[in-house]
Scaffold this active site. Structure first.
Site, PDB file in Angstrom:
ATOM      1  CD  GLU A   1      10.894  47.386  15.203  1.00  0.00           C
ATOM      2  OE1 GLU A   1      11.929  46.719  15.162  1.00  0.00           O
ATOM      3  OE2 GLU A   1      10.663  48.334  14.425  1.00  0.00           O
TER       4      GLU A   1
ATOM      5  CE  LYS B   1      14.585  42.063  18.341  1.00  0.00           C
ATOM      6  NZ  LYS B   1      13.130  41.977  18.067  1.00  0.00           N
TER       7      LYS B   1
ATOM      8  CB  VAL C   1       6.489  51.698   1.732  1.00  0.00           C
ATOM      9  CG1 VAL C   1       6.621  51.342   0.257  1.00  0.00           C
ATOM     10  CG2 VAL C   1       7.520  52.733   2.149  1.00  0.00           C
TER      11      VAL C   1
ATOM     12  CG  ASN D   1       6.263  50.653  12.046  1.00  0.00           C
ATOM     13  OD1 ASN D   1       7.241  50.767  12.782  1.00  0.00           O
ATOM     14  ND2 ASN D   1       6.125  49.638  11.224  1.00  0.00           N
TER      15      ASN D   1
ATOM     16  NE  ARG E   1       6.934  54.237   8.376  1.00  0.00           N
ATOM     17  CZ  ARG E   1       7.498  53.268   9.101  1.00  0.00           C
ATOM     18  NH1 ARG E   1       7.650  53.424  10.407  1.00  0.00           N
ATOM     19  NH2 ARG E   1       7.895  52.141   8.552  1.00  0.00           N
TER      20      ARG E   1
HETATM   21  C1  MV4 Z   1      13.846  39.333  15.942  1.00  0.00           C
HETATM   22  C2  MV4 Z   1      14.171  38.219  15.142  1.00  0.00           C
HETATM   23  C3  MV4 Z   1      14.239  36.958  15.779  1.00  0.00           C
HETATM   24  N1  MV4 Z   1      13.985  36.843  17.107  1.00  0.00           N
HETATM   25  N2  MV4 Z   1      13.603  39.181  17.262  1.00  0.00           N
HETATM   26  C4  MV4 Z   1      14.623  42.651  12.519  1.00  0.00           C
HETATM   27  C5  MV4 Z   1      14.502  44.148  12.671  1.00  0.00           C
HETATM   28  C6  MV4 Z   1      13.442  44.355  13.653  1.00  0.00           C
HETATM   29  N3  MV4 Z   1      12.189  44.568  12.956  1.00  0.00           N
HETATM   30  C7  MV4 Z   1      13.378  43.100  14.479  1.00  0.00           C
HETATM   31  N4  MV4 Z   1      13.965  42.057  13.643  1.00  0.00           N
HETATM   32  C8  MV4 Z   1      14.037  40.779  14.094  1.00  0.00           C
HETATM   33  N5  MV4 Z   1      13.783  40.584  15.402  1.00  0.00           N
HETATM   34  C9  MV4 Z   1      13.678  37.954  17.832  1.00  0.00           C
HETATM   35  N6  MV4 Z   1      13.444  37.808  19.151  1.00  0.00           N
HETATM   36  C10 MV4 Z   1      14.439  38.404  13.775  1.00  0.00           C
HETATM   37  C11 MV4 Z   1      14.378  39.678  13.254  1.00  0.00           C
HETATM   38  C12 MV4 Z   1      14.672  39.825  11.832  1.00  0.00           C
HETATM   39  C13 MV4 Z   1      13.689  40.234  10.943  1.00  0.00           C
HETATM   40  C14 MV4 Z   1      12.414  40.541  11.395  1.00  0.00           C
HETATM   41  C15 MV4 Z   1      11.473  40.956  10.459  1.00  0.00           C
HETATM   42  C16 MV4 Z   1      11.806  41.049   9.108  1.00  0.00           C
HETATM   43  C17 MV4 Z   1      13.059  40.760   8.678  1.00  0.00           C
HETATM   44  C18 MV4 Z   1      14.035  40.346   9.581  1.00  0.00           C
HETATM   45  C19 MV4 Z   1      15.325  40.071   9.139  1.00  0.00           C
HETATM   46  C20 MV4 Z   1      16.270  39.694  10.045  1.00  0.00           C
HETATM   47  C21 MV4 Z   1      15.945  39.566  11.398  1.00  0.00           C
END
Ligand code: MV4
Length: 447
Positions: A285, A155, A292, A287, A289
């Site tokens: 994460e 990431k 939506v 946020n 703010r």
């Molecule tokens: C992840 C994950 C699986 N494992 N982290 C997508 C963007 C960011 N919010 C982090 N995300 C993800 N992190 C780990 N360790 C899968 C995703 C992810 C996802 C997370 C939330 C909503 C939609 C998503 C779509 C694809 C991947």
């Protein structure tokens, strides 16, 4: 007097609460938005530039100038645009204009994903196992992947919303993923710091709404399930989450409050978690703010979150009690996109508009019959929110409201949402972030 540094439905949303609180409002608009409703609803309006966001809604100098000439006491940034821009928060502070959002330090601290994670870990919030901060070089990356155990997720620390993120299932794929993720992050954010996490397979995205006040106290207002996403764009959200249990809600709510109080968070915020199939939850994460999807929380706890933001910014303390869903609420984001053509944008003039109504139906929108949707901005034109006693009743209400919702002159995602409400896995509440991977639009009925 509050200046709203935004446009569209969220600008209208903030103006509405300000009016109820007897607070004067200033709208800012680009030349493309001269006929937009937020301009008409505000007490004053200032044109801040041409259509391009970079020359208008992102132009800090123009927005500050508008605040100065109208003597605004505060600025509400809404979401998107400058809502999580630390420089903007700082400049407001330097101009003695109250920024209704997080401090520059807080925005930076939560905006750097690796440092946000380190903070959460220190606060005792569950985090995904993986690297301890940013990975210095590929050799370390390789070693960490073996320690963490494949599959892993790379990431971007400056990332978020999926940019600069790579899932890696086996060692031979690690180097290409490392290189391409860093390039993507460098290009998008000017920063290629990367960190690593154990990959959580087919997680749910469940976030907790929190509000913190100037005394360092925080409370939570329960969860929103935002797992139904397409290319990291949320399509629909609901609360309570069909995957939630009372004990999981307590654990996630307490973790979110603990995080907020640990960092002395002030204002409305959202702590996002990944939840695996065993109901383990991990910090993803934070946020800083208003989001939506905030209306579904408002509907089930009967609390105006914009009012909360304004009160906290004015130094008013929160009660400290937490809020739990008393009803079930679903939001469908209506975009000016064509679901029968890969959801491609469909700007243009709305020739006919009939809004749905009735008990438990809320429509947050700035569009009207005759409105020309400009191509310069995000494609979301309305949020259809329905609220009922149970999930089943809410789905039935959403179907009925979508059937009433007539928009002609452009294509919209209404047909997508109408089909979603009949998808067996959705109706069963049996969905994860992988749900949209194999979703197919049924051909439209013959006119
Ligand atoms: C992840 C994950 C699986 N494992 N982290 C997508 C963007 C960011 N919010 C982090 N995300 C993800 N992190 C780990 N360790 C899968 C995703 C992810 C996802 C997370 C939330 C909503 C939609 C998503 C779509 C694809 C991947």
């Amino acid at each position: 007097k509050i200046l709203i540094a935004n446009r569209g439905e969220i600008a209208l949303r903030v103006i509405r609460t300000c009016k109820e609180m007897g607070i004067k409002t200033v709208a800012v608009y680009s030349t493309a938005d001269a006929e937009s409703l937020h301009v008409r609803f505000a007490d004053e309006a200032v044109c801040i530039g041409p259509p391009a966001s970079s020359e208008s809604y992102l132009k800090i100098a123009n927005i500050i100038a508008a605040a100065e000439i109208t003597n605004a006491d505060a600025i509400h940034p809404g979401y998107g645009f400058l809502s999580e821009n630390a420089k903007f928060s700082k400049i407001c502070e330097e101009h003695d204009i109250k920024f209704i959002g997080a401090s520059a330090e807080m925005i930076d601290r939560m905006g750097d994903k690796a440092s946000a994670k380190a903070t959460m870990k220190a606060a005792g919030v569950p985090c995904v196992p993986g690297s301890d901060g940013v990975i210095p070089d590929f050799e370390t990356c390789k070693k960490l992947a073996v320690e963490t155990g494949y599959p892993v997720m790379l990431k971007a620390s400056a990332g978020g919303g999926g940019k600069g993120m790579r899932a890696v299932w086996k060692e031979e794929d690690l180097q290409p993923a490392w290189e391409s993720a860093r390039q993507e992050s460098k290009a998008a954010f000017g920063n290629d710091d990367m960190y690593m996490e154990k990959l959580i397979e087919e997680p749910r995205h469940i976030e907790i709404q929190i509000v913190g006040d100037s005394t360092g106290k925080a409370c939570h207002l329960s969860e929103r399930d935002c797992s139904v996403q397409r290319r990291h764009q949320k399509l629909t959200e609901e609360t309570p989450s069909p995957f939630m249990t009372d004990e999981l809600r307590e654990a996630m709510g307490n973790a979110a409050v603990k995080a907020a109080e640990y960092i002395n968070y002030e204002g409305a915020g959202t702590v996002e978690f990944l939840v695996d199939k065993h109901r383990n939850f991990y910090f993803m994460e934070m946020n800083t703010r208003i989001q939506v999807e905030h209306p579904i929380t408002e509907e089930v706890v009967d609390h105006d979150l914009i009012r909360e933001q304004i009160k906290v910014a004015a130094g008013i303390k929160i009660s400290g009690k937490n809020y739990y869903p008393q009803l079930h609420s679903i939001e469908c984001r209506i975009n000016a996109e064509d679901p029968y053509n890969d959801f491609r944008p469909s700007p243009g003039r709305i020739t006919v508009l009939h809004a749905p109504g009735g008990h438990g139906v809320r429509l947050d929108t700035h569009v009207y019959a005759g409105y020309m949707i400009p191509p310069n901005y995000d494609s979301m034109i309305a949020k259809l929110i329905v609220t009922a006693q149970t999930r089943e009743e809410a789905i039935a209400k959403m179907k009925r409201a979508l059937d009433e919702f007539v928009i002609e002159g452009i294509k919209t995602t209404i047909p997508f949402h109408r089909q979603l409400m009949e998808e067996p896995d959705y109706v069963e509440g049996n969905y994860t972030t992988a749900f949209m991977n194999d979703f197919e639009m049924r051909e439209p009925e013959e006119e």
